[in-house]
Design an enzyme around this catalytic site. Structure first.
Site, PDB file in Angstrom:
ATOM      1  N   GLU A 113      -2.388  -3.985   4.801  1.00 35.71           N
ATOM      2  CA  GLU A 113      -1.427  -4.306   3.743  1.00 35.71           C
ATOM      3  C   GLU A 113       0.004  -4.275   4.271  1.00 35.71           C
ATOM      4  O   GLU A 113       0.469  -3.254   4.765  1.00 35.71           O
ATOM      5  CB  GLU A 113      -1.599  -3.353   2.570  1.00 35.71           C
ATOM      6  CG  GLU A 113      -2.853  -3.685   1.796  1.00 35.71           C
ATOM      7  CD  GLU A 113      -3.187  -2.652   0.743  1.00 35.71           C
ATOM      8  OE1 GLU A 113      -3.933  -3.010  -0.172  1.00 35.71           O
ATOM      9  OE2 GLU A 113      -2.706  -1.520   0.828  1.00 35.71           O
ATOM     10  N   SER A 134      -3.904  -0.531 -11.829  1.00 34.73           N
ATOM     11  CA  SER A 134      -5.377  -0.581 -11.853  1.00 34.73           C
ATOM     12  C   SER A 134      -5.857  -1.141 -13.170  1.00 34.73           C
ATOM     13  O   SER A 134      -5.148  -1.129 -14.159  1.00 34.73           O
ATOM     14  CB  SER A 134      -5.940   0.813 -11.653  1.00 34.73           C
ATOM     15  OG  SER A 134      -5.527   1.664 -12.704  1.00 34.73           O
ATOM     16  N   THR A 149     -11.567   0.051   1.219  1.00 36.36           N
ATOM     17  CA  THR A 149     -12.951  -0.317   1.443  1.00 36.36           C
ATOM     18  C   THR A 149     -13.083  -1.235   2.623  1.00 36.36           C
ATOM     19  O   THR A 149     -12.503  -2.297   2.635  1.00 36.36           O
ATOM     20  CB  THR A 149     -13.548  -1.024   0.238  1.00 36.36           C
ATOM     21  OG1 THR A 149     -13.350  -0.201  -0.874  1.00 36.36           O
ATOM     22  CG2 THR A 149     -15.020  -1.244   0.419  1.00 36.36           C
ATOM     23  N   ASN A 168       1.216  -1.703  -3.091  1.00 40.24           N
ATOM     24  CA  ASN A 168       0.551  -0.530  -3.653  1.00 40.24           C
ATOM     25  C   ASN A 168       1.297   0.171  -4.775  1.00 40.24           C
ATOM     26  O   ASN A 168       0.688   0.900  -5.560  1.00 40.24           O
ATOM     27  CB  ASN A 168       0.242   0.473  -2.542  1.00 40.24           C
ATOM     28  CG  ASN A 168      -0.911  -0.008  -1.700  1.00 40.24           C
ATOM     29  OD1 ASN A 168      -2.000  -0.197  -2.219  1.00 40.24           O
ATOM     30  ND2 ASN A 168      -0.659  -0.264  -0.434  1.00 40.24           N
ATOM     31  N   THR A 187     -12.127  -9.041  -1.132  1.00 42.74           N
ATOM     32  CA  THR A 187     -11.442  -8.789  -2.409  1.00 42.74           C
ATOM     33  C   THR A 187      -9.996  -9.271  -2.262  1.00 42.74           C
ATOM     34  O   THR A 187      -9.729 -10.438  -2.485  1.00 42.74           O
ATOM     35  CB  THR A 187     -11.531  -7.309  -2.822  1.00 42.74           C
ATOM     36  OG1 THR A 187     -11.078  -6.488  -1.762  1.00 42.74           O
ATOM     37  CG2 THR A 187     -12.952  -6.940  -3.205  1.00 42.74           C
ATOM     38  N   LYS A 239     -14.974  -7.196   5.568  1.00 41.30           N
ATOM     39  CA  LYS A 239     -13.909  -7.333   4.567  1.00 41.30           C
ATOM     40  C   LYS A 239     -13.085  -6.073   4.555  1.00 41.30           C
ATOM     41  O   LYS A 239     -13.548  -5.006   4.907  1.00 41.30           O
ATOM     42  CB  LYS A 239     -14.467  -7.624   3.167  1.00 41.30           C
ATOM     43  CG  LYS A 239     -15.281  -6.538   2.532  1.00 41.30           C
ATOM     44  CD  LYS A 239     -14.572  -5.467   1.784  1.00 41.30           C
ATOM     45  CE  LYS A 239     -13.552  -5.986   0.796  1.00 41.30           C
ATOM     46  NZ  LYS A 239     -12.929  -4.797   0.094  1.00 41.30           N
TER      47      LYS A 239
END
Lengths: 408, 408
Positions: free
Chosen positions: B280, B408, B193, B403, B156, B182
């Site tokens: 991240e 979203s 995830t 973040n 992703t 991933k």
């Protein structure tokens, strides 16, 4: 480091004098700074004490000694050193604490075990005995000072002085409470480099004071987090001088016990929230309310899982009503939960109910709520009656700047 | 959002063909993007499967179903949807998964329970059945693709494709292993995830494959963290096609079992570390080695407490050998520890031993080590024989930017 005052700061409140408590500060110069960094509270003979301490397995000597002293139940003095936590310093650190206890005990003609010591600041550097000795000598003869001066002197990286007060009617007698606290980082009380002190003139048996403080701690200091990190020095002490001359409070059935506990809880809650309001880099104050949990402890743990989640905290920093991250944080808490009964809201508006997003969910009012400084997150687990509220702040660039640029 | 390739990225390795595995990808267009986002692995009849899944109490339907399917032990296909996690979507989400299982089962003439499905992406939006149906139809007839194409299609917001391979001699038979993964704890900004898939041509009994995967998971995937947040969809599956025609491996005493486990462990460790390398905002890869713990599990928990500490991660981001923060993180872990036996080092150089800073501690070489990209932290608890290594990355402004700025 340039530290600006937190946007969530509160003005220092007017606090009552507490009969039997005299505050003084001095310059021990534990760091190369131009400020008072040694705080002294002289307590009248017969003062009762209760205390809660970090659960860290690497606690400082101050904490180790404090745990033993609290069991004895009496106090005559409090000494707080700022700028050096004296943690992880082995026997040399312990000797420095014992030196301070002995020196104050000699000055006040009391037992060393009646002298409580806290230290906050850098870890791993033994508290310099010479500076401590000169500082204590100076503070014993210093002029009395007010609450705000004491709150300033116990602070380290705090951006504002923190205090809270309350009063309670114990039968016909009015008792006063005043508290000060410091802390802004390493805050996840099992306790945090959070040092808090509450003083009252009420007459309370030490064992009952301890019991009330532990209960208040569970609902306040143990319900805040800034970064999930727990310090080696966290300490909250409560001192009751007995000068109010109320009938001794020794159990929950005594007249005035409920009133006193309510006032104590109020002071503890305000002090705890003030620490969150000074959380490193904080731009928003966040209250996470969890209901429908298996029990209250479970609700608190779910709340802390949410409040400690970097993804939730960054989402709120960005004004993002990202309830999926709240789902994630509930799921990882390790507490009883049922995905298909879970409901999540912000600012009192449900975004998802019973395991699914609401069909008619309107994000606009939620987005407006998240633009503010005072944020609420509501979570209902739908499986029981347990509830709790925990408090935290958002996670911002300010936190990274403060902690990645800071050198010990 | 502009995502640049992680500075810690690795080139995609050459991976062996695994007999009995055919990879294909297609465009289901789960998001408005120009890329393949549906990945399909067809597995030969008789393929054994093992799996480990998130412990989240709010796991997705894919995870719920996967847990049941793994118990049956056989697999014929894997489908991975990227762009939509299908988590927290109630019965509609579950229906979408069951539709995919039925459609593939019809195409391959197998049981629906032999079709494993994973999904990754946004939470709370049911996977669109129409897109899934068209995507599956397309992928069933697509041309086979290579490992890197599959690794790209399951990704992703990963910044690089991740794969690892190994081989093992099982008696006289050479078995090959290839895996793709991933995520990173939080590289998909909506959730943590991690989806990983390992394929081998070895012949292995499902129960033993499960046992080996669980053991490897404890030492690898369960030893990484980016920010402590746990996803609702984490899944690692291992498929063994049996095409290598070795004697069946069904227990640790079988010839070749140790060799296969070593190869599996190598693939799992490399995949796990690649996830951290794509953490991240990561600028530094950090290995935390804990020894002298009460037992291995305790060592791992202490390691994760250090690796999850925002104060430790920001200190390393800032190149600060702040071992006091490591003391704090050991203390808060809730594991057996003795402050006065604790030793801490960076880059193989002790800064503190037995509860005190070293008198002759020279910070200069440690500071040089911390300027690099590959950091090691050594902790010895001095109380037992337990040991573990966990891997994480530093906490930087990049994490906050990704973040807090993402909506979203």
């Amino acid at each position: 480091m340039d530290i600006t005052r937190s946007p969530l700061a509160r003005p220092f409140p007017h606090l009552p004098q507490i009969a039997g408590v005299t505050l003084r500060t001095a310059r021990a110069s534990y760091k190369d700074w131009d400020r008072c960094d040694l705080t002294f509270a002289e307590l009248t003979d017969g003062t009762a004490v209760g205390g809660v301490f970090t659960k860290s397995a690497c606690a400082s000597s101050e904490v180790e000694l404090g745990r033993e002293q609290v069991i004895l139940g009496s106090a005559r003095a409090l000494v707080v050193n700022a700028g050096n936590s004296n943690a992880f310093t082995g026997h040399r650190g312990r000797e420095a604490v014992e030196q301070i206890m002995a020196q104050v005990a000699e000055g006040l003609r009391c037992q060393p075990s009646d002298v409580f010591v806290s230290s906050t600041g850098v870890i791993g550097v033994p508290l310099p005995k010479d500076k401590a000795r000169a500082g204590v000598a100076a503070v014993l003869t210093a002029e009395p000072c007010n609450w705000e001066a004491a709150a300033d002197a116990i602070a380290t990286t705090d951006t504002f002085a923190k205090g809270a007060g309350a009063s309670a009617m114990l039968g016909a007698t009015r008792a006063e409470l005043a508290g000060i606290i410091k802390g802004s980082g390493m805050i996840a009380p099992d306790m945090a480099t959070m040092l808090g002190y509450i003083f009252t003139d009420a007459t309370i048996a030490p064992a009952f004071l301890q019991e009330m403080l532990e209960a208040a701690n569970r609902a306040t200091f143990s319900c805040i987090t800034v970064d999930g990190d727990t310090s080696t020095s966290d300490t909250v002490l409560a001192f009751a001088t007995g000068k109010a001359s109320n009938d001794l409070l020794s159990g929950w059935d005594d007249a005035g016990a409920d009133a006193f506990y309510a006032a104590l809880l109020e002071v503890c809650r305000e002090l705890a929230q003030l620490v969150v309001r000074d959380g490193e880099g904080a731009q928003k104050f966040i209250a996470v309310s969890v209901s429908g949990a298996a029990d209250d402890d479970s609700a608190r743990r779910v709340g802390l899982s949410i409040a400690n989640s970097p993804l939730v905290k960054t989402a709120i920093a960005g004004g993002d009503a990202n309830w999926g991250r709240v789902v994630m944080a509930v799921g990882k808490a390790g507490e009883p939960a049922d995905r298909d009964r879970l409901s999540i809201g912000f600012g009192g508006i449900w975004a998802a109910r019973d395991g699914q997003p609401l069909a008619d969910y309107d994000e606009a009012p939620v987005a407006r709520h998240l633009e503010g400084q005072e944020i609420t997150v509501e979570v209902d687990l739908g499986i029981g009656d347990g509830r709790a509220t925990v408090w935290t702040c958002d996670l911002t660039h300010g936190y990274i700047a403060i902690n990645a640029d800071y050198r010990s």
